[in-house]
Design a protein around this motif. Sequence first.
Motif, PDB file in Angstrom:
ATOM      1  N   LEU A  45      46.166  39.321  56.999  1.00 17.70           N
ATOM      2  CA  LEU A  45      45.435  38.526  56.019  1.00 17.70           C
ATOM      3  C   LEU A  45      44.465  39.370  55.204  1.00 17.70           C
ATOM      4  O   LEU A  45      44.380  39.247  53.980  1.00 17.70           O
ATOM      5  CB  LEU A  45      44.675  37.394  56.717  1.00 17.70           C
ATOM      6  CG  LEU A  45      45.488  36.168  57.109  1.00 17.70           C
ATOM      7  CD1 LEU A  45      44.640  35.219  57.939  1.00 17.70           C
ATOM      8  CD2 LEU A  45      46.039  35.468  55.881  1.00 17.70           C
ATOM      9  N   GLY A  46      43.738  40.268  55.895  1.00 19.82           N
ATOM     10  CA  GLY A  46      42.805  41.128  55.187  1.00 19.82           C
ATOM     11  C   GLY A  46      43.510  42.086  54.250  1.00 19.82           C
ATOM     12  O   GLY A  46      43.063  42.305  53.116  1.00 19.82           O
ATOM     13  N   SER A  47      44.625  42.643  54.709  1.00 18.43           N
ATOM     14  CA  SER A  47      45.389  43.572  53.867  1.00 18.43           C
ATOM     15  C   SER A  47      45.906  42.863  52.627  1.00 18.43           C
ATOM     16  O   SER A  47      45.820  43.378  51.508  1.00 18.43           O
ATOM     17  CB  SER A  47      46.564  44.160  54.656  1.00 18.43           C
ATOM     18  OG  SER A  47      46.115  44.931  55.746  1.00 18.43           O
ATOM     19  N   PRO A  62      43.914  39.521  45.550  1.00 13.51           N
ATOM     20  CA  PRO A  62      42.655  38.786  45.745  1.00 13.51           C
ATOM     21  C   PRO A  62      42.842  37.276  45.690  1.00 13.51           C
ATOM     22  O   PRO A  62      43.633  36.747  44.895  1.00 13.51           O
ATOM     23  CB  PRO A  62      41.777  39.292  44.586  1.00 13.51           C
ATOM     24  CG  PRO A  62      42.316  40.654  44.279  1.00 13.51           C
ATOM     25  CD  PRO A  62      43.801  40.549  44.492  1.00 13.51           C
ATOM     26  N   ASN A  63      42.105  36.580  46.570  1.00 13.18           N
ATOM     27  CA  ASN A  63      42.101  35.123  46.652  1.00 13.18           C
ATOM     28  C   ASN A  63      43.421  34.550  47.171  1.00 13.18           C
ATOM     29  O   ASN A  63      43.733  33.379  46.942  1.00 13.18           O
ATOM     30  CB  ASN A  63      41.775  34.500  45.290  1.00 13.18           C
ATOM     31  CG  ASN A  63      40.452  34.984  44.741  1.00 13.18           C
ATOM     32  OD1 ASN A  63      39.453  35.037  45.466  1.00 13.18           O
ATOM     33  ND2 ASN A  63      40.430  35.353  43.460  1.00 13.18           N
ATOM     34  N   SER A  64      44.198  35.367  47.866  1.00 19.40           N
ATOM     35  CA  SER A  64      45.445  34.877  48.443  1.00 19.40           C
ATOM     36  C   SER A  64      45.243  34.278  49.836  1.00 19.40           C
ATOM     37  O   SER A  64      46.051  33.468  50.290  1.00 19.40           O
ATOM     38  CB  SER A  64      46.472  36.004  48.529  1.00 19.40           C
ATOM     39  OG  SER A  64      45.998  37.072  49.339  1.00 19.40           O
ATOM     40  N   ARG A  65      44.150  34.659  50.520  1.00 22.60           N
ATOM     41  CA  ARG A  65      43.966  34.254  51.919  1.00 22.60           C
ATOM     42  C   ARG A  65      43.997  32.733  52.096  1.00 22.60           C
ATOM     43  O   ARG A  65      44.659  32.218  53.007  1.00 22.60           O
ATOM     44  CB  ARG A  65      42.645  34.806  52.458  1.00 22.60           C
ATOM     45  CG  ARG A  65      42.379  34.414  53.915  1.00 22.60           C
ATOM     46  CD  ARG A  65      40.951  34.759  54.328  1.00 22.60           C
ATOM     47  NE  ARG A  65      40.752  36.185  54.438  1.00 22.60           N
ATOM     48  CZ  ARG A  65      40.857  36.872  55.578  1.00 22.60           C
ATOM     49  NH1 ARG A  65      41.172  36.237  56.706  1.00 22.60           N
ATOM     50  NH2 ARG A  65      40.633  38.173  55.599  1.00 22.60           N
ATOM     51  N   PHE A  75      54.436  35.354  43.090  1.00 28.71           N
ATOM     52  CA  PHE A  75      54.683  34.131  43.853  1.00 28.71           C
ATOM     53  C   PHE A  75      53.365  33.443  44.215  1.00 28.71           C
ATOM     54  O   PHE A  75      53.238  32.223  44.095  1.00 28.71           O
ATOM     55  CB  PHE A  75      55.476  34.434  45.121  1.00 28.71           C
ATOM     56  CG  PHE A  75      55.372  33.355  46.158  1.00 28.71           C
ATOM     57  CD1 PHE A  75      55.988  32.121  45.977  1.00 28.71           C
ATOM     58  CD2 PHE A  75      54.617  33.555  47.317  1.00 28.71           C
ATOM     59  CE1 PHE A  75      55.866  31.110  46.926  1.00 28.71           C
ATOM     60  CE2 PHE A  75      54.491  32.550  48.270  1.00 28.71           C
ATOM     61  CZ  PHE A  75      55.114  31.329  48.074  1.00 28.71           C
ATOM     62  N   ILE A  76      52.377  34.216  44.650  1.00 22.61           N
ATOM     63  CA  ILE A  76      51.080  33.641  45.014  1.00 22.61           C
ATOM     64  C   ILE A  76      50.450  32.942  43.809  1.00 22.61           C
ATOM     65  O   ILE A  76      49.879  31.838  43.920  1.00 22.61           O
ATOM     66  CB  ILE A  76      50.138  34.718  45.576  1.00 22.61           C
ATOM     67  CG1 ILE A  76      50.578  35.128  46.990  1.00 22.61           C
ATOM     68  CG2 ILE A  76      48.687  34.254  45.587  1.00 22.61           C
ATOM     69  CD1 ILE A  76      50.423  34.034  48.034  1.00 22.61           C
ATOM     70  N   GLU A  77      50.549  33.552  42.638  1.00 26.81           N
ATOM     71  CA  GLU A  77      49.992  32.916  41.439  1.00 26.81           C
ATOM     72  C   GLU A  77      50.747  31.635  41.097  1.00 26.81           C
ATOM     73  O   GLU A  77      50.146  30.639  40.677  1.00 26.81           O
ATOM     74  CB  GLU A  77      50.030  33.898  40.264  1.00 26.81           C
ATOM     75  CG  GLU A  77      49.081  35.073  40.423  1.00 26.81           C
ATOM     76  CD  GLU A  77      47.660  34.621  40.748  1.00 26.81           C
ATOM     77  OE1 GLU A  77      47.132  33.750  40.022  1.00 26.81           O
ATOM     78  OE2 GLU A  77      47.093  35.112  41.742  1.00 26.81           O
TER      79      GLU A  77
END
Length: 293
Positions: A222-224, A230-233, A270-272
């Motif tokens: 998660l940290g990596s 950024p803001n993916s967690r 994908f995250i976006e």
Amino acid sequence: MRILITGATGNVGRGMIPILLAAGHDLVLSDLPRAPETDTFKGLPYHQLDIQHGFGLDRAAAGCEMILHLPAWHGIHWRDKTEADYWRLNIDGTFWMFQAAQANNIKRVVFLSSQAWHGHYDKYGFTKRIGEELCEYNRVRHGIRYVAIRPAGFVPWDDYLRRGVDFLYGAVHRNDVMQCIARSVETLVKPLTGETEKIVVDAVRPNGYTAPQIENWTADPLGSCERIFPNSRSLIEKYALDIKRKPDLTSEGAGGEQIGWKPVYHFGTFIEELRALDARGGEALVRAQRCDF
């Protein structure tokens, strides 16, 4: 340009028809199933034939100036198809396609190969090796220009979130593959400027990260991921995305610069996309996503 698309009813063929029509090309379609009764195929000449035997392919190719050759059994068919099945469709089908090209003086072919090419002696990769050899034989012996495209996996999915995670582990976005094919077609449309072209393109996804960035991934996934994207967690935790395994680091591949193509989709994109869906409709909208191919 008038283009024959073989394997037109498949995943790739159905995606390429509107793209090539929008680019101003004239299309002729062929495949073994009957023409689907959908708007995609409406009004386009369609030849129902079995490319494994080649009967009728000469007629389908008549008047065409390029062939986009798509039919193949793939890795997802491994358990269901025999070595003979792979040979008949992937190799015999490619042989007969080139025979039709020769018969109609067609000098341009886009051939859909695979990253399985690297698996030289498995029953899928072996057929793609021979398919590319047929491309080269016909270039040398008959002056047929070609682009061979080697995509990574972009199989149909039934779980949008699982499919997104796959972008960490080698999958390539279908839209990137479509654009790679479109650029290959446009490259071959241009007049020949020198030696008959042979271009091989690795259609793989961009990593979106570097080797040092993922070096300690397994200790803190998660940290990596948060440091890289950024803001993916919060999204990863909300949707319980399984990113524990260290991501793959793929090579950038070769050949894209020759056709003016570069992939754009990776886990970060994908995250976006997930963030936008979540903001618009929450978990219900995210879970409702369905594969469009």
